[in-house]
Scaffold this motif. Structure first.
Motif, PDB file in Angstrom:
ATOM      1  N   GLY A   1       0.832  -1.195   0.000  1.00  0.00           N
ATOM      2  CA  GLY A   1       0.000   0.000   0.000  1.00  0.00           C
ATOM      3  C   GLY A   1       0.869   1.248   0.000  1.00  0.00           C
ATOM      4  N   LEU A   2       0.234   2.369  -0.127  1.00  0.00           N
ATOM      5  CA  LEU A   2       0.931   3.644  -0.197  1.00  0.00           C
ATOM      6  C   LEU A   2       1.706   3.932   1.088  1.00  0.00           C
ATOM      7  CD1 LEU A   2       1.491   6.156  -1.848  1.00  0.00           C
ATOM      8  CD2 LEU A   2      -0.602   7.157  -0.935  1.00  0.00           C
ATOM      9  N   ILE A   3       1.124   3.609   2.217  1.00  0.00           N
ATOM     10  CA  ILE A   3       1.777   3.855   3.503  1.00  0.00           C
ATOM     11  C   ILE A   3       3.071   3.046   3.621  1.00  0.00           C
ATOM     12  CG2 ILE A   3       1.530   3.662   6.014  1.00  0.00           C
ATOM     13  CD1 ILE A   3      -0.148   5.869   4.797  1.00  0.00           C
ATOM     14  N   GLU A   4       3.030   1.770   3.256  1.00  0.00           N
ATOM     15  CA  GLU A   4       4.229   0.937   3.341  1.00  0.00           C
ATOM     16  C   GLU A   4       5.352   1.477   2.450  1.00  0.00           C
ATOM     17  OE1 GLU A   4       1.225  -0.508   2.727  1.00  0.00           O
ATOM     18  OE2 GLU A   4       0.875  -1.877   4.390  1.00  0.00           O
ATOM     19  N   ILE A   5       4.998   1.932   1.265  1.00  0.00           N
ATOM     20  CA  ILE A   5       5.991   2.462   0.328  1.00  0.00           C
ATOM     21  C   ILE A   5       6.607   3.742   0.885  1.00  0.00           C
ATOM     22  CG2 ILE A   5       6.307   3.495  -1.951  1.00  0.00           C
ATOM     23  CD1 ILE A   5       4.285   1.453  -3.005  1.00  0.00           C
ATOM     24  N   ILE A   6       5.806   4.634   1.459  1.00  0.00           N
ATOM     25  CA  ILE A   6       6.322   5.882   2.028  1.00  0.00           C
ATOM     26  C   ILE A   6       7.250   5.601   3.213  1.00  0.00           C
ATOM     27  CG2 ILE A   6       5.641   7.974   3.283  1.00  0.00           C
ATOM     28  CD1 ILE A   6       3.197   8.110   1.431  1.00  0.00           C
ATOM     29  N   VAL A   7       6.871   4.655   4.070  1.00  0.00           N
ATOM     30  CA  VAL A   7       7.711   4.304   5.222  1.00  0.00           C
ATOM     31  C   VAL A   7       9.040   3.712   4.756  1.00  0.00           C
ATOM     32  CG1 VAL A   7       7.912   2.744   7.197  1.00  0.00           C
ATOM     33  CG2 VAL A   7       5.812   4.064   6.851  1.00  0.00           C
TER      34      VAL A   7
ATOM     35  N   LEU B   1      14.898   4.272   3.843  1.00  0.00           N
ATOM     36  CA  LEU B   1      15.996   4.268   2.883  1.00  0.00           C
ATOM     37  C   LEU B   1      16.698   5.625   2.838  1.00  0.00           C
ATOM     38  CD1 LEU B   1      17.451   2.560   0.766  1.00  0.00           C
ATOM     39  CD2 LEU B   1      15.833   3.422  -0.921  1.00  0.00           C
ATOM     40  N   GLY B   2      15.936   6.708   2.916  1.00  0.00           N
ATOM     41  CA  GLY B   2      16.519   8.055   2.954  1.00  0.00           C
ATOM     42  C   GLY B   2      17.356   8.280   4.203  1.00  0.00           C
ATOM     43  N   LEU B   3      16.878   7.826   5.348  1.00  0.00           N
ATOM     44  CA  LEU B   3      17.652   7.945   6.591  1.00  0.00           C
ATOM     45  C   LEU B   3      18.955   7.154   6.512  1.00  0.00           C
ATOM     46  CD1 LEU B   3      14.851   7.724   9.314  1.00  0.00           C
ATOM     47  CD2 LEU B   3      16.283   9.702   8.742  1.00  0.00           C
ATOM     48  N   LEU B   4      18.894   5.978   5.960  1.00  0.00           N
ATOM     49  CA  LEU B   4      20.092   5.150   5.810  1.00  0.00           C
ATOM     50  C   LEU B   4      21.107   5.819   4.882  1.00  0.00           C
ATOM     51  CD1 LEU B   4      21.472   2.444   6.451  1.00  0.00           C
ATOM     52  CD2 LEU B   4      20.336   1.515   4.433  1.00  0.00           C
ATOM     53  N   ALA B   5      20.634   6.372   3.772  1.00  0.00           N
ATOM     54  CA  ALA B   5      21.528   7.057   2.835  1.00  0.00           C
ATOM     55  C   ALA B   5      22.149   8.290   3.479  1.00  0.00           C
ATOM     56  CB  ALA B   5      20.759   7.433   1.572  1.00  0.00           C
ATOM     57  N   ALA B   6      21.378   9.048   4.238  1.00  0.00           N
ATOM     58  CA  ALA B   6      21.895  10.240   4.915  1.00  0.00           C
ATOM     59  C   ALA B   6      22.943   9.868   5.972  1.00  0.00           C
ATOM     60  CB  ALA B   6      20.751  11.020   5.551  1.00  0.00           C
ATOM     61  N   ALA B   7      22.762   8.741   6.631  1.00  0.00           N
ATOM     62  CA  ALA B   7      23.725   8.303   7.645  1.00  0.00           C
ATOM     63  C   ALA B   7      25.033   7.837   7.017  1.00  0.00           C
ATOM     64  CB  ALA B   7      23.115   7.190   8.488  1.00  0.00           C
ATOM     65  N   LEU B   8      24.979   7.259   5.827  1.00  0.00           N
ATOM     66  CA  LEU B   8      26.184   6.726   5.185  1.00  0.00           C
ATOM     67  C   LEU B   8      26.913   7.736   4.296  1.00  0.00           C
ATOM     68  CD1 LEU B   8      25.004   3.128   4.234  1.00  0.00           C
ATOM     69  CD2 LEU B   8      26.453   3.835   6.141  1.00  0.00           C
ATOM     70  N   ALA B   9      26.297   8.867   3.979  1.00  0.00           N
ATOM     71  CA  ALA B   9      26.919   9.858   3.089  1.00  0.00           C
ATOM     72  C   ALA B   9      28.252  10.392   3.617  1.00  0.00           C
ATOM     73  CB  ALA B   9      25.941  10.988   2.812  1.00  0.00           C
ATOM     74  N   PRO B  10      28.381  10.759   4.914  1.00  0.00           N
ATOM     75  CA  PRO B  10      29.680  11.237   5.399  1.00  0.00           C
ATOM     76  C   PRO B  10      30.775  10.163   5.318  1.00  0.00           C
ATOM     77  CG  PRO B  10      27.954  11.843   6.933  1.00  0.00           C
ATOM     78  CD  PRO B  10      27.345  10.918   5.930  1.00  0.00           C
ATOM     79  N   LEU B  11      30.410   8.932   5.553  1.00  0.00           N
ATOM     80  CA  LEU B  11      31.380   7.840   5.444  1.00  0.00           C
ATOM     81  C   LEU B  11      31.883   7.707   4.011  1.00  0.00           C
ATOM     82  CD1 LEU B  11      32.807   5.437   6.793  1.00  0.00           C
ATOM     83  CD2 LEU B  11      30.815   4.068   6.187  1.00  0.00           C
ATOM     84  N   PHE B  12      30.997   7.821   3.070  1.00  0.00           N
ATOM     85  CA  PHE B  12      31.370   7.741   1.658  1.00  0.00           C
ATOM     86  C   PHE B  12      32.281   8.901   1.278  1.00  0.00           C
ATOM     87  CE2 PHE B  12      30.392   8.601  -2.871  1.00  0.00           C
ATOM     88  CZ  PHE B  12      30.903   7.430  -3.413  1.00  0.00           C
ATOM     89  N   ALA B  13      31.958  10.106   1.734  1.00  0.00           N
ATOM     90  CA  ALA B  13      32.769  11.286   1.415  1.00  0.00           C
ATOM     91  C   ALA B  13      34.166  11.167   2.013  1.00  0.00           C
ATOM     92  CB  ALA B  13      32.078  12.546   1.914  1.00  0.00           C
ATOM     93  N   SER B  14      34.291  10.712   3.240  1.00  0.00           N
ATOM     94  CA  SER B  14      35.615  10.579   3.855  1.00  0.00           C
ATOM     95  C   SER B  14      36.426   9.470   3.198  1.00  0.00           C
ATOM     96  CB  SER B  14      35.491  10.328   5.363  1.00  0.00           C
ATOM     97  OG  SER B  14      34.891   9.080   5.616  1.00  0.00           O
ATOM     98  N   SER B  15      35.781   8.419   2.725  1.00  0.00           N
ATOM     99  CA  SER B  15      36.522   7.363   2.039  1.00  0.00           C
ATOM    100  C   SER B  15      37.053   7.843   0.691  1.00  0.00           C
ATOM    101  CB  SER B  15      35.665   6.109   1.869  1.00  0.00           C
ATOM    102  OG  SER B  15      34.639   6.331   0.933  1.00  0.00           O
TER     103      SER B  15
END
Length: 128
Positions: free
Chosen positions: A10-16, A21-35
């Motif tokens: 459903g729409l709710i599951e997709i939004i969640v 996924l956005g939170l995970l990407a935001a958390a890993l972005a600094p690690l990627f930049a420093s590498s």
């Protein structure tokens, strides 16, 4: 009458899931930049080491007691970073024992390093 089947998401599951996924990407972005920065620094160091070792091997192949240090040599690596190779030769004891004291310093124009030489190699070359 049978109940309807609930196939798919459903729409709710997709939004969640998108939010997670956005939170995970935001958390890993600094690690990627420093590498990426560490990889660039390692590439500059590797090229500087290669230049220093090449200069030492050139001197081993052709050194005599009259070998002079010469002017600093400048080169640019594949990333466009400039390197300056400076050779210092102490031949004061060469006439008596046949040994040249050699020091090769490599400096860089990269902003990743301070003003000190990034590679410094010292060795003794036997001259026959």
């Amino acid at each position: 009458m049978q109940g309807e089947k609930d196939d798919g998401f459903g729409l709710i599951e997709i939004i969640v899931s998108m939010a997670l996924l956005g939170l995970l990407a935001a958390a890993l972005a600094p690690l990627f930049a420093s590498s990426l920065a560490l990889t660039a620094k390692s590439a500059v160091l590797a090229h500087a080491n290669q230049l220093a070792n090449s200069r030492i091997e050139e001197l081993r192949a052709s050194a005599t007691c009259a070998t002079a240090a010469g002017a600093p040599v400048t080169s640019t690596d594949s990333r466009g970073v400039g390197h300056t190779v400076t050779t210092t030769i102490d031949a004061s004891t060469c006439a008596t024992d046949g040994l040249l004291q050699v020091e090769v310093d490599v400096d860089t124009t990269s902003a990743l390093f301070d003003s000190e030489p990034i590679v410094s190699v010292s060795t003794t070359i036997w001259v026959h």
